[in-house]
Design an enzyme around this catalytic site. Structure first.
Site, short mmCIF file in Angstrom:
data_model
loop_
_atom_site.label_atom_id
_atom_site.label_comp_id
_atom_site.label_asym_id
_atom_site.label_seq_id
_atom_site.Cartn_x
_atom_site.Cartn_y
_atom_site.Cartn_z
N THR A 64 0.85 -1.18 0.00
CA THR A 64 0.00 0.00 0.00
C THR A 64 0.89 1.24 0.00
OG1 THR A 64 -0.15 -0.03 2.42
CG2 THR A 64 -1.93 -1.11 1.19
N ASP A 65 0.32 2.33 -0.49
CA ASP A 65 1.05 3.59 -0.54
C ASP A 65 0.89 4.35 0.76
OD1 ASP A 65 1.88 3.19 -3.19
OD2 ASP A 65 0.04 4.07 -3.99
N THR A 66 1.60 5.45 0.87
CA THR A 66 1.51 6.31 2.04
C THR A 66 0.06 6.71 2.30
OG1 THR A 66 3.72 7.18 1.64
CG2 THR A 66 2.25 8.55 2.99
N GLY A 67 -0.37 6.55 3.54
CA GLY A 67 -1.70 6.98 3.94
C GLY A 67 -2.83 6.02 3.61
N VAL A 68 -2.54 4.91 2.95
CA VAL A 68 -3.59 3.96 2.57
C VAL A 68 -3.85 2.99 3.72
CG1 VAL A 68 -4.21 2.11 0.94
CG2 VAL A 68 -3.02 4.16 0.13
#
Length: 150
Positions: A87-91
């Protein structure tokens, strides 16, 4: 910075974690389980707001880095964790499936998951854990089985 974050930072700064290419990582993740190793899997829930995504990054907080640090703290050996995806940042994730291999047999996996949750921050939780009976189990987001989802 939490105690787990400080531990991870000091270990990574000391070079106790190695970086590898994606190709080497894929081969290691798909290797058959060796004799004397036990494979465990877990479903992890997290709010990604405080993390730079799933995948370990040497100088940034990530979910994988946090889980590896907490596993090392409880198992007392360096432990690599493999996730079903990234997952990406903040997900956020409600069902990130992960596995880890260890030479230490965990007797009561439910109690072990509670002990992990007791040191994890409130935004990361082990929702379910069990010993993987199939030694070739690898988390995957492509398959539609109960243990394969994010």
């Amino acid at each position: 910075m939490t105690g787990a974050d400080r531990l991870a930072s000091s270990e990574r700064a000391a070079g106790q974690y190695s970086e590898s290419s994606d190709e080497e990582t894929d081969e290691a993740e798909n290797a058959p389980l060796g004799a004397g190793l036990f494979r465990y899997r877990a479903r992890v829930m997290y709010d990604g707001g405080n993390y730079n995504g799933w995948q370990y990054q040497p100088w940034n907080p990530t979910v994988q880095g946090l889980l590896e640090t907490v596993l090392q703290l409880k198992l007392r050996v360096p432990t690599r964790i493999v996730g079903a995806g990234r997952t990406d940042t903040g997900v956020h994730a409600r069902g990130q499936v992960v596995h880890w291999d260890t030479e230490k047999e965990i007797g009561d996996i439910d109690e072990f998951a509670k002990r992990l949750n007791s040191v994890l921050p409130p935004d990361v939780r082990i929702a379910r854990a069990e010993r993987a009976t199939e030694t070739t189990f690898v988390p995957s987001i492509q398959e539609e089985r109960p243990w394969h989802a994010i």
